[in-house]
Enzyme design. Structure first.
Site, PDB file in Angstrom:
ATOM      1  N   MET A   1       0.846  -1.203   0.000  1.00  0.00           N
ATOM      2  CA  MET A   1       0.000   0.000   0.000  1.00  0.00           C
ATOM      3  C   MET A   1       0.876   1.245   0.000  1.00  0.00           C
ATOM      4  O   MET A   1       1.951   1.263   0.561  1.00  0.00           O
ATOM      5  CB  MET A   1      -0.898   0.015   1.246  1.00  0.00           C
ATOM      6  CG  MET A   1      -1.938  -1.059   1.257  1.00  0.00           C
ATOM      7  SD  MET A   1      -3.248  -0.786   0.044  1.00  0.00           S
ATOM      8  CE  MET A   1      -4.244   0.439   0.901  1.00  0.00           C
ATOM      9  N   CYS A   2       0.379   2.268  -0.595  1.00  0.00           N
ATOM     10  CA  CYS A   2       1.100   3.531  -0.644  1.00  0.00           C
ATOM     11  C   CYS A   2       0.607   4.416   0.489  1.00  0.00           C
ATOM     12  O   CYS A   2      -0.330   4.082   1.208  1.00  0.00           O
ATOM     13  CB  CYS A   2       0.849   4.209  -1.975  1.00  0.00           C
ATOM     14  SG  CYS A   2       1.060   3.109  -3.383  1.00  0.00           S
ATOM     15  N   GLU A   3       1.244   5.546   0.645  1.00  0.00           N
ATOM     16  CA  GLU A   3       0.792   6.526   1.631  1.00  0.00           C
ATOM     17  C   GLU A   3       0.404   7.807   0.918  1.00  0.00           C
ATOM     18  O   GLU A   3       1.112   8.272   0.015  1.00  0.00           O
ATOM     19  CB  GLU A   3       1.897   6.826   2.645  1.00  0.00           C
ATOM     20  CG  GLU A   3       2.290   5.633   3.474  1.00  0.00           C
ATOM     21  CD  GLU A   3       1.957   5.773   4.963  1.00  0.00           C
ATOM     22  OE1 GLU A   3       1.477   6.840   5.384  1.00  0.00           O
ATOM     23  OE2 GLU A   3       2.189   4.794   5.681  1.00  0.00           O
TER      24      GLU A   3
END
Lengths: 276, 276
Positions: A1-3
């Site tokens: 997952m990205c931020e």
């Protein structure tokens, strides 16, 4: 997952310190090592700093931490690649012109069945599901509004229905801005907080530091110190009228009450204030 | 008048030193103090660094001088404003997507009667004649080629006829790239030089320094020292196969034979080599 990291403010505000925290998660304290980017709006213009290398090692990221670009609206992203190679053309945020404004978009999540999305005149340059979904959104907007719309909250309500369609294909957390509005659509994780006078004291989540917001710091300075041993620049100033909203995948401070956006819900901010 | 700088190379090449020279003209040795920008292509992706403040004082410009971004194609511009305020949205280069590629454009000159140009789905964000002309060019291209064209030199020949139309409205020196090709259209002043093995010795125009291109410098290192007392970085390397073309408003070195492009003429480069 990205931020994801976003900001909406009623006075041009820098996000150096908030960004410093985010950057550390890009290959430092976090696994998001596959590039990063940040878009600042200054008037109708915007500029994006991005790098396909980990933010923690990026000279460009260092510049952004040290150069206080003051902006009403910011969209930032650090990437952990799932669809699409680690390459500049796959690095968020993405910006395209629509209705004579720059629209900037960043996505956290992963979509299935995205290849069949119709994108009309908006062609993806890279290979990500994210950029494809952005092009599809813009295409649908031009179909729905062939001429420049006047009621922007209504436009964002329509965008929320499109985002809902995309959420049906997987995970779709999104930040979207046209420079005036900043929209946050939640599929799994997204939080926000609005800071305004009287500015209080915030305790950081993972170290024993307290920042007094009523002192000379700007209200988003605090976000910094979460992930890294940095010094706070007290030379910047708040005024009693400053309103700054920060949006992030996960809360960045401890004793403040960050609002969680529930899956399928969205928020719209303009000049720091929540509109929807 | 603004200054243009472009590069086309067969191996990813940095333009730090050439850019250092250009930057000095942005409020240093030259009058072009109204912002600057540079776009680097890395694969299909590109990134632009820009600043509405004079390049000679810009922390972002300093980064670009020090961070060797290696690129096949570069378009850079420093601005002396005539049409449109000094603002980020009026700062060149401009990038728009067409046919799934990023197209980057910078203009030097001034146009009359540009407001009536039809731009279709490509709407200017800022107020410059330059961006308006770029949108018109892209619109005309989509009319002529509704589908992605295969013969790119033919596309650029058509672009040259459009540029000729714009030249009829004033002064129109242009750099344009889709990341693979770099086109230079001349209305008044534009020069280019291709450097390849065996690399010789170049004498700089305004100081008594000779650079031996056959040493370890890259072939465009020399451009630097024209406007500023800098040190040459000898850590970079040329190979006998390197081909690098540099395009600039005015020649940057003395004893090399820069080619002048005559008014109304144009050149097309791909991977360092002249195609047209």
């Amino acid at each position: 997952m990205c931020e994801l990291l976003g900001m909406s403010a009623n006075v041009p505000t820098d996000i150096c310190f908030s960004f410093t925290g985010l950057v550390q998660r890009g290959g430092g304290t976090g696994p998001h090592k596959d590039g990063w980017g940040i878009t600042f709006y200054e008037g109708k213009g915007c500029r994006t700093f991005k790098d396909p290398q980990p933010s923690v090692h990026s000279p460009v990221a260092r510049l952004v931490q040290e150069y206080p670009i003051k902006s009403h609206s910011v969209v930032a992203h650090i990437r952990q690649a799932n669809r699409g190679a680690v390459a500049l053309e796959n690095t968020h945020p993405f910006t395209r012109e629509l209705w004579g404004r720059n629209w900037t978009y960043a996505h956290n999540g992963q979509l299935n069945g995205y290849r069949s999305l119709e994108t009309g005149n908006f062609r993806p340059v890279g290979e990500t599901d994210s950029e494809k979904a952005f092009c599809w959104l813009l295409h649908r907007l031009t179909q729905r509004y062939p001429r420049t719309p006047g009621n922007m909250p209504a436009v964002f309500r329509y965008i929320a229905t499109l985002a809902e369609e995309l959420r049906g294909k997987g995970v779709f957390n999104m930040l979207l801005s046209d420079g005036r509005y900043v929209m946050a659509y939640c599929s799994t994780h997204l939080h926000w907080i609005t800071r305004r006078a009287p500015f209080g004291v915030a305790t950081l989540l993972d170290r024993d530091v307290e920042i007094d917001f009523s002192s000379q710091t700007t209200p988003n300075d605090v976000v910094t110190v979460l992930d890294r041993d940095v010094e706070i620049d007290f030379s910047s100033q708040t005024t009693p009228n400053d309103v700054v909203t920060v949006i992030a995948t996960q809360p960045l401070t401890g004793n403040e009450s960050w609002q969680k956006i529930m899956p399928g819900e969205w928020r719209l901010f303009c000049l720091g204030e929540r509109i929807v």
